[in-house]
Design a protein around this motif. Sequence first.
Motif, PDB file in Angstrom:
ATOM      1  N   MET B 115     -56.110 -68.590  56.189  1.00 44.65           N
ATOM      2  CA  MET B 115     -55.931 -67.940  57.496  1.00 44.65           C
ATOM      3  C   MET B 115     -56.424 -66.500  57.454  1.00 44.65           C
ATOM      4  O   MET B 115     -57.090 -66.032  58.382  1.00 44.65           O
ATOM      5  CB  MET B 115     -54.454 -67.951  57.891  1.00 44.65           C
ATOM      6  N   GLU B 116     -56.102 -65.801  56.361  1.00 44.53           N
ATOM      7  CA  GLU B 116     -56.508 -64.393  56.252  1.00 44.53           C
ATOM      8  C   GLU B 116     -58.025 -64.263  56.248  1.00 44.53           C
ATOM      9  O   GLU B 116     -58.588 -63.350  56.854  1.00 44.53           O
ATOM     10  CB  GLU B 116     -55.924 -63.769  54.978  1.00 44.53           C
ATOM     11  N   ARG B 117     -58.686 -65.185  55.574  1.00 41.51           N
ATOM     12  CA  ARG B 117     -60.158 -65.096  55.493  1.00 41.51           C
ATOM     13  C   ARG B 117     -60.798 -65.386  56.851  1.00 41.51           C
ATOM     14  O   ARG B 117     -61.819 -64.781  57.190  1.00 41.51           O
ATOM     15  CB  ARG B 117     -60.676 -66.061  54.435  1.00 41.51           C
ATOM     16  N   ILE B 118     -60.211 -66.304  57.603  1.00 42.91           N
ATOM     17  CA  ILE B 118     -60.750 -66.582  58.937  1.00 42.91           C
ATOM     18  C   ILE B 118     -60.544 -65.357  59.832  1.00 42.91           C
ATOM     19  O   ILE B 118     -61.443 -64.931  60.554  1.00 42.91           O
ATOM     20  CB  ILE B 118     -60.095 -67.832  59.556  1.00 42.91           C
ATOM     21  N   LEU B 119     -59.345 -64.773  59.734  1.00 39.45           N
ATOM     22  CA  LEU B 119     -59.060 -63.594  60.549  1.00 39.45           C
ATOM     23  C   LEU B 119     -59.958 -62.418  60.163  1.00 39.45           C
ATOM     24  O   LEU B 119     -60.345 -61.613  61.010  1.00 39.45           O
ATOM     25  CB  LEU B 119     -57.582 -63.199  60.414  1.00 39.45           C
TER      26      LEU B 119
END
Lengths: 164, 211
Positions: B115-119
């Motif tokens: 999720m962090e990488r997508i954000l």
Amino acid sequence: MNKELEHSFVELLEKHQNIIHKVCRLYTNNYDAHNDLFQEITIQLWKAYPKFRGDSKFSTWMYRVGLNTAITLYRKSKRSISTQNFDGVEFKINAEDYDDTEEQQLKLLYKAVHNLNDIEKALVFLYLEDKDYREISETLGISEVNARVKMNRIKTKLKTVLNP
Amino acid sequence: MEGLDLLKKDWNRQQPEDKKLSVKDIYPMLHKKSSSIVKTLFYISVGELILWIIINSIPYLFSENYKAKLDHIYKSDYLLTSLTIFSYAVIVLFIYLLFKSHKAISVTDNAKTLMERILHTRKIIKYYVLYNLIMAGVSLALGFYYSLTKDPKFTNAIDNYSNNEFIFLIAKIIGVVIIFILVIWLFYKLIYGLLLKRLNRNYKELKTLEP
């Protein structure tokens, strides 16, 4: 990608497909949506497969990719939007519904699990699949202690469903 | 036995055999199109890069007059030339950053990291748009400044304006800019709001687990 790789992947997937079906069962509420999510998980697994190294079990790897797809990557397709609920029942629990039989209790529990949020469902799913807290915490990216605390809260929540 | 343990017993007993797929059913699935948000995000970011490059080049490509004026200014003005080189360098930098962050998104990471990488990727696109808006503002201000100081036609027109008319002109320009930015902002809110609604909700939930 070569045919051999494709063949080995499909064989493995066919053998372990239950894991994906279970994820779909938790995160969708109708037949079309189930198939849609199943397909998306399969595509994601296939895309990641060339990087899959035998050092983790195929099934363990599937849990991670399956859950990641369900809670992060999956975008509901138009086809899967339906007002029809899982098993054709409303997920609402009234005092009159309450019955002491195991079957009735299970029905209530499944309904309650379906009403949990995505992350809670992931925790419950891994717990039901007999994963220990280390694996749960590694899959979700939270600490073991916090996974345990959250799981206890969910357990309490589900208990109150049976004893309203 | 109560609650989750009761469920666990039943869960392990149940085998969804009715949904058993054969090897033949699975093969075609591998070649179907993915509907993952990462793929959509990738298309949006590529579209974004192209769109802003086009927006910036349209006046130059389609207006001979503008082109001639700009070429004249470029020849004589060091500031504008460096600004153009800078803006191309920034575009190259953004392409590199976007490519790198897209590559870093891996479905085999843990849920939170994924999720962090997508954000993070979404943030890079956001900065790119922000950069373009700021550059548009700077270009507008510079254009106005150059017209005011170096374009006799424009200077004459302005000279005939009364103080009030001049203030009104400035207010009109600012008004148009605000509306333009507002429309773009709403557009992005809508696109990313819809696309990342689920991700944002789940990321927030995961974050609350780690106080």
